[in-house]
Design a protein around this motif. Structure first.
Motif, PDB file in Angstrom:
ATOM      1  N   ARG A   1      -8.321  -6.265   1.054  1.00  0.00           N
ATOM      2  CA  ARG A   1      -8.673  -5.230   0.075  1.00  0.00           C
ATOM      3  C   ARG A   1      -9.974  -4.544   0.512  1.00  0.00           C
ATOM      4  NH1 ARG A   1      -8.626  -7.846  -4.882  1.00  0.00           N
ATOM      5  NH2 ARG A   1      -6.643  -6.904  -5.396  1.00  0.00           N
TER       6      ARG A   1
ATOM      7  N   TYR B   1     -10.623  -0.642   1.586  1.00  0.00           N
ATOM      8  CA  TYR B   1     -11.646   0.226   0.983  1.00  0.00           C
ATOM      9  C   TYR B   1     -12.550   0.834   2.053  1.00  0.00           C
ATOM     10  CZ  TYR B   1     -10.727  -0.940  -3.897  1.00  0.00           C
ATOM     11  OH  TYR B   1     -10.161  -1.077  -5.131  1.00  0.00           O
TER      12      TYR B   1
ATOM     13  N   VAL C   1       0.856  -1.179   0.000  1.00  0.00           N
ATOM     14  CA  VAL C   1       0.000   0.000   0.000  1.00  0.00           C
ATOM     15  C   VAL C   1       0.893   1.230   0.000  1.00  0.00           C
ATOM     16  CG1 VAL C   1      -1.748   1.305   1.272  1.00  0.00           C
ATOM     17  CG2 VAL C   1      -1.848  -1.187   1.227  1.00  0.00           C
ATOM     18  N   PHE C   2       0.699   2.074  -1.010  1.00  0.00           N
ATOM     19  CA  PHE C   2       1.433   3.331  -1.158  1.00  0.00           C
ATOM     20  C   PHE C   2       0.414   4.452  -0.984  1.00  0.00           C
ATOM     21  CE2 PHE C   2       2.673   0.114  -4.151  1.00  0.00           C
ATOM     22  CZ  PHE C   2       4.058   0.056  -4.099  1.00  0.00           C
ATOM     23  N   PHE C   3       0.774   5.505  -0.278  1.00  0.00           N
ATOM     24  CA  PHE C   3      -0.188   6.595  -0.157  1.00  0.00           C
ATOM     25  C   PHE C   3       0.496   7.939  -0.017  1.00  0.00           C
ATOM     26  CE2 PHE C   3       0.465   4.869   4.067  1.00  0.00           C
ATOM     27  CZ  PHE C   3       0.634   5.993   4.857  1.00  0.00           C
ATOM     28  N   ASP C   4      -0.248   8.952  -0.423  1.00  0.00           N
ATOM     29  CA  ASP C   4       0.166  10.340  -0.293  1.00  0.00           C
ATOM     30  C   ASP C   4      -1.066  11.093   0.192  1.00  0.00           C
ATOM     31  OD1 ASP C   4       1.541  12.710  -0.408  1.00  0.00           O
ATOM     32  OD2 ASP C   4       1.361  12.929  -2.570  1.00  0.00           O
TER      33      ASP C   4
ATOM     34  N   SER D   1      -4.094  10.237  -2.232  1.00  0.00           N
ATOM     35  CA  SER D   1      -3.840   9.222  -3.246  1.00  0.00           C
ATOM     36  C   SER D   1      -3.366   7.944  -2.558  1.00  0.00           C
ATOM     37  CB  SER D   1      -2.758   9.735  -4.206  1.00  0.00           C
ATOM     38  OG  SER D   1      -2.392   8.732  -5.106  1.00  0.00           O
ATOM     39  N   ILE D   2      -4.111   6.862  -2.760  1.00  0.00           N
ATOM     40  CA  ILE D   2      -3.767   5.582  -2.161  1.00  0.00           C
ATOM     41  C   ILE D   2      -3.758   4.526  -3.255  1.00  0.00           C
ATOM     42  CG2 ILE D   2      -4.452   3.808  -0.503  1.00  0.00           C
ATOM     43  CD1 ILE D   2      -5.774   6.123   1.062  1.00  0.00           C
ATOM     44  N   ARG D   3      -2.704   3.724  -3.288  1.00  0.00           N
ATOM     45  CA  ARG D   3      -2.575   2.658  -4.277  1.00  0.00           C
ATOM     46  C   ARG D   3      -2.280   1.350  -3.577  1.00  0.00           C
ATOM     47  NH1 ARG D   3      -1.836   7.179  -6.674  1.00  0.00           N
ATOM     48  NH2 ARG D   3      -1.728   7.540  -8.884  1.00  0.00           N
ATOM     49  N   MET D   4      -2.802   0.269  -4.143  1.00  0.00           N
ATOM     50  CA  MET D   4      -2.583  -1.063  -3.594  1.00  0.00           C
ATOM     51  C   MET D   4      -2.054  -1.949  -4.707  1.00  0.00           C
ATOM     52  SD  MET D   4      -5.383  -3.561  -1.883  1.00  0.00           S
ATOM     53  CE  MET D   4      -5.467  -5.084  -2.794  1.00  0.00           C
ATOM     54  N   LEU D   5      -1.021  -2.716  -4.404  1.00  0.00           N
ATOM     55  CA  LEU D   5      -0.424  -3.627  -5.369  1.00  0.00           C
ATOM     56  C   LEU D   5      -0.272  -4.984  -4.699  1.00  0.00           C
ATOM     57  CD1 LEU D   5       1.092  -4.104  -8.094  1.00  0.00           C
ATOM     58  CD2 LEU D   5       3.172  -3.380  -6.902  1.00  0.00           C
TER      59      LEU D   5
END
Length: 102
Positions: free
Chosen positions: A54, A58, A5-8, A66-70
């Motif tokens: 996941r 959510y 999980v990446f976030f800004d 901004s949040i990304r999940m990989l």
């Protein structure tokens, strides 16, 4: 499998800082480990566990930012290279963590 999980998140106001802190605390309580300040990861045992986390992610998303999940496999995760600096004890501990069921 690993969830990354990446976030800004914005942190200009006191309210924004509180929301960002709540999100980071949620990640820690949900079993994620901080790899860098806005980059967290956790181990999952299969796609059912990934889907569960996941959905939990959510349900806890902040209103802005901004949040990304990989999702990657253990083999892909093992190819991570640290390019600057020395490994810390925390880096070494998380690198070898795996789920084992008997």
């Amino acid at each position: 499998m690993r969830i990354l999980v990446f976030f800004d998140l914005p942190v200009k106001t006191k309210t924004e800082r509180r929301v960002a802190t709540q999100f980071r605390n949620f990640l820690l309580k949900d079993g994620y480990h901080m790899l860098q300040y806005s980059f967290y990861a956790r181990t999952c045992n299969g796609s059912d566990a990934v889907e569960k986390h996941r959905q939990r992610l959510y349900n806890c998303l902040p209103g802005n930012g901004s949040i990304r999940m990989l999702v990657i496999t253990e083999k892909q995760y093992q190819s991570i290279e640290i390019l600057v600096g020395k490994l810390t004890a925390c880096d070494n501990a998380f690198e070898t963590e795996q789920l084992t069921f008997f």
